[in-house]
Scaffold this motif. Structure first.
Motif, PDB file in Angstrom:
ATOM      1  N   ASP A 170     -39.864 -20.950  18.186  1.00 32.77           N
ATOM      2  CA  ASP A 170     -38.777 -20.638  19.108  1.00 32.77           C
ATOM      3  C   ASP A 170     -37.765 -21.782  19.113  1.00 32.77           C
ATOM      4  O   ASP A 170     -38.153 -22.958  19.042  1.00 32.77           O
ATOM      5  CB  ASP A 170     -39.337 -20.426  20.515  1.00 32.77           C
TER       6      ASP A 170
ATOM      7  N   ALA B 293     -36.610 -18.120  15.833  1.00 29.15           N
ATOM      8  CA  ALA B 293     -35.649 -17.560  16.781  1.00 29.15           C
ATOM      9  C   ALA B 293     -34.614 -18.622  17.111  1.00 29.15           C
ATOM     10  O   ALA B 293     -34.960 -19.782  17.365  1.00 29.15           O
ATOM     11  CB  ALA B 293     -36.347 -17.089  18.058  1.00 29.15           C
TER      12      ALA B 293
ATOM     13  N   LYS C 268     -35.184 -11.612  21.295  1.00 25.07           N
ATOM     14  CA  LYS C 268     -35.780 -12.317  20.157  1.00 25.07           C
ATOM     15  C   LYS C 268     -37.245 -12.658  20.427  1.00 25.07           C
ATOM     16  O   LYS C 268     -38.132 -12.350  19.623  1.00 25.07           O
ATOM     17  CB  LYS C 268     -34.989 -13.602  19.872  1.00 25.07           C
ATOM     18  N   THR C 269     -37.512 -13.313  21.558  1.00 20.25           N
ATOM     19  CA  THR C 269     -38.884 -13.685  21.899  1.00 20.25           C
ATOM     20  C   THR C 269     -39.731 -12.451  22.159  1.00 20.25           C
ATOM     21  O   THR C 269     -40.927 -12.433  21.828  1.00 20.25           O
ATOM     22  CB  THR C 269     -38.881 -14.605  23.123  1.00 20.25           C
TER      23      THR C 269
ATOM     24  N   LEU D  35     -34.562 -14.704  13.507  1.00 21.41           N
ATOM     25  CA  LEU D  35     -33.970 -13.842  14.523  1.00 21.41           C
ATOM     26  C   LEU D  35     -32.823 -14.595  15.190  1.00 21.41           C
ATOM     27  O   LEU D  35     -33.049 -15.598  15.863  1.00 21.41           O
ATOM     28  CB  LEU D  35     -35.027 -13.441  15.550  1.00 21.41           C
ATOM     29  N   TRP D  36     -31.611 -14.102  14.978  1.00 18.97           N
ATOM     30  CA  TRP D  36     -30.421 -14.785  15.487  1.00 18.97           C
ATOM     31  C   TRP D  36     -29.720 -13.875  16.478  1.00 18.97           C
ATOM     32  O   TRP D  36     -29.373 -12.733  16.166  1.00 18.97           O
ATOM     33  CB  TRP D  36     -29.487 -15.135  14.326  1.00 18.97           C
TER      34      TRP D  36
END
Length: 575
Positions: free
Chosen positions: A237, A264, A183-184, A175-176
């Motif tokens: 993360d 992420a 994202k989180t 996830l960018w």
């Protein structure tokens, strides 16, 4: 009887009395219900009494028998009597009487105004409690995809990723996106969904986790898969904080399906994540949240806090200082314009917007000043008002997304370069200001301008290089913020100057020629070689060279190697 006496005795855990093993179960039932330790096997059950330390005052008449009163000794196994009150029925243990419940709920001696005041106090106290502890952004994190706001291009109704998430078929993902884009939160939703589906979800942060922590999780995942056929999802993360060797730890286990990796990152995965790991994961690009999405998120936060929104038609006396009574006695309002301003200023960062809202509300509750509000049909009412100025104060300044070492750094300098090349002086100044106001090093921008002077302007305006070097020296001498106007002058000069890439293209053609050459490079012709010694002169170095200043007419002489004779690098090369 003698056979019965030979049976082993068992001690009661409640009253510590030793009994025959055949009678211990029935004794325990009577002992726990009645709270009586002196119960003989086969005797009638005693009257039941609650085990309380002391009877509440006024609960019993003075003429009541002694054995009916509650015991004064400390209670035994109070867990079984939890929730009993002094006024409960003696015949039904553990159940409150209806009169007790009604008495606790309604007190006739209290007036209606006191009841209303306590309700307002509870509402105010609950708002304070909601703002304490965890940040508002963490408290309001959604648990389902239905509550997820924004990112319609990636998680829309008919998108592939949403279909996979709803069917619990989750692939390895990277996830960018920028900070605060979700994202989180998306990982949190996947975690809740996976727990319901029986999948194990593990969260690690690359800022604190070590390689051994990752190996422990992978080892547990292997055991779960081998023994229970249970999948494991590992969320990392800030995965860009792991170096290349640490990222290599995931490769074989993601390849064979031991773990499903979800990473992420705010940095470009092309530069920060191993190419081998990228090939095993699907990159999901999340964009900044739109203003509409931010408004929806802020409205949800306001409703959860119980804060009322004042529309454009509602009026209030902004000049009134108000009273300093307890804030819990008054409702809290926020201007609709304040929410709209906050949605714009947070620049698509939901975390920044929610934290700014939380700071503004907490600050107003602490001050406790009320404002007369004309929102009722009968007249005005007092309340705590949060205005646009309070929201701006909570953010301190406009939130500018710029990372000097990340993706936005390269995006902005590229935009500046292309704007000057396109002779758009307004866009050039804008991108320059975006970098400088975001904290960019002015010398970095000046170095890029020196390059631009030769690459894009070149011989069309030879003075451009002089301007660029002078701008670099000026920035080096005086620094920020005084040097910002020097860079602005240079940027506008370059945007207005004529453009020529003749030299840049010719040099690129030379590099391409060298790159495509096969075999050894051709030697330097002998007449072009320097001959500082007698030996070199004897070997023919410099022989036949014509010194051009000694001739009035143009000199015909070859300067390229024999293999490249007649090559013109200034003509466009065929690809």
């Amino acid at each position: 009887m003698e056979g019965a006496e030979e049976e082993p005795l068992v001690q009661c855990p409640v009253c510590l009395r030793e009994l025959l093993g055949a009678h211990i179960n029935s004794h325990l039932d009577r002992c726990l219900q009645a709270g009586e330790g002196e119960v003989e096997p086969g005797s009638s059950p005693p009257c039941k009494r609650p085990r309380l330390a002391a009877a509440p005052p006024g609960s019993q008449a003075q003429g009541e028998p002694e054995e009916a009163r509650p015991a004064a000794a400390p209670p035994v196994f109070s867990l079984f009597h939890k929730g009993r009150a002094g006024g409960q029925s003696a015949g039904v243990p553990g159940r409150r009487s209806g009169a007790g419940r009604e008495g606790a709920a309604v007190k006739p001696e209290d007036g209606g105004s006191a009841a209303a005041g306590s309700g307002a106090a509870l509402r105010g106290a609950s708002l304070v409690q909601k703002l304490e502890g965890k940040p508002l952004a963490e408290r309001l994190r959604p648990d389902t995809l239905g509550d997820y706001v924004g990112q319609e291009r990636v998680l829309g109704a008919q998108t592939l990723l949403r279909s996979l998430l709803e069917s619990h078929e989750i692939p390895s993902l990277i996830l960018w996106g920028p900070p605060g884009c979700g994202k989180t939160t998306l990982a949190h939703i996947i975690a809740n969904s996976s727990k319901k589906n029986g999948t194990r979800f593990v969260t690690l942060s690359a800022t604190s986790a070590k390689t051994n922590d990752v190996r422990d999780v992978i080892s547990q995942a292997q055991n779960e898969k081998r023994l229970f056929k249970r999948k494991t999802i590992l969320f990392i993360d800030e995965i860009h904080r792991f170096n290349k060797s640490q990222q290599d730890t995931f490769l074989p286990h993601v390849e064979c399906g031991t773990v499903t990796l979800i990473g992420a990152t705010t940095e470009n995965p092309s530069f920060q994540v191993n190419a081998a790991l990228l090939s095993r994961c699907r990159v999901i690009v999340l964009e900044k949240l739109s203003v509409e999405a931010m408004e929806a998120i802020l409205m949800r936060a306001v409703k959860s806090l119980g804060v009322q929104v004042l529309g454009q038609g509602d009026q209030h006396d902004s000049s009134a200082t108000g009273s300093s009574s307890e804030c819990s006695e008054f409702p809290v309002y926020i201007e609709e314009k304040a929410l709209n301003t906050l949605a714009y200023l947070c620049d698509g960062d939901a975390r920044t917007g929610l934290n700014g809202l939380q700071l503004a509300v907490q600050a107003r509750l602490t001050v406790g000043k009320t404002t007369p509000l004309n929102i009722t049909k009968g007249g005005s009412a007092d309340g705590i008002l949060i205005t646009e100025e309070h929201v701006k104060e909570g953010l301190q300044r406009s939130h500018i997304l710029y990372d000097r070492a990340g993706e936005e750094h390269y995006n902005c300098i590229s935009a500046l370069h292309k704007s000057m090349r396109g002779s758009d002086e307004n866009a050039s100044l804008y991108w320059l200001a975006r970098m400088l106001e975001g904290g960019e090093d002015p010398l970095y921008v000046a170095r890029r301008l020196v390059r631009f002077a030769s690459e894009d302007i070149g011989l069309a305006d030879p003075l451009a290089l002089t301007q660029a070097v002078a701008a670099y020296q000026g920035c080096h001498f005086i620094g920020m913020p005084e040097c910002e106007v020097i860079l602005a002058q240079c940027v506008v000069y370059f945007a207005r100057a004529p453009k020529s890439i003749e030299v840049y293209r010719a040099y690129s053609n030379v590099k391409e020629c060298l790159r495509m050459h096969t075999g050894p490079l051709p030697p330097v012709p002998l007449h072009l070689r320097n001959a500082p010694t007698r030996l070199m002169k004897n070997l023919g170095y410099g022989e036949g060279y014509k010194y051009n200043p000694m001739y009035k007419e143009p000199v015909e002489q070859d300067y390229l190697p024999q293999e490249l004779k007649g090559t013109d690098f200034f003509k466009e090369q065929k690809t």
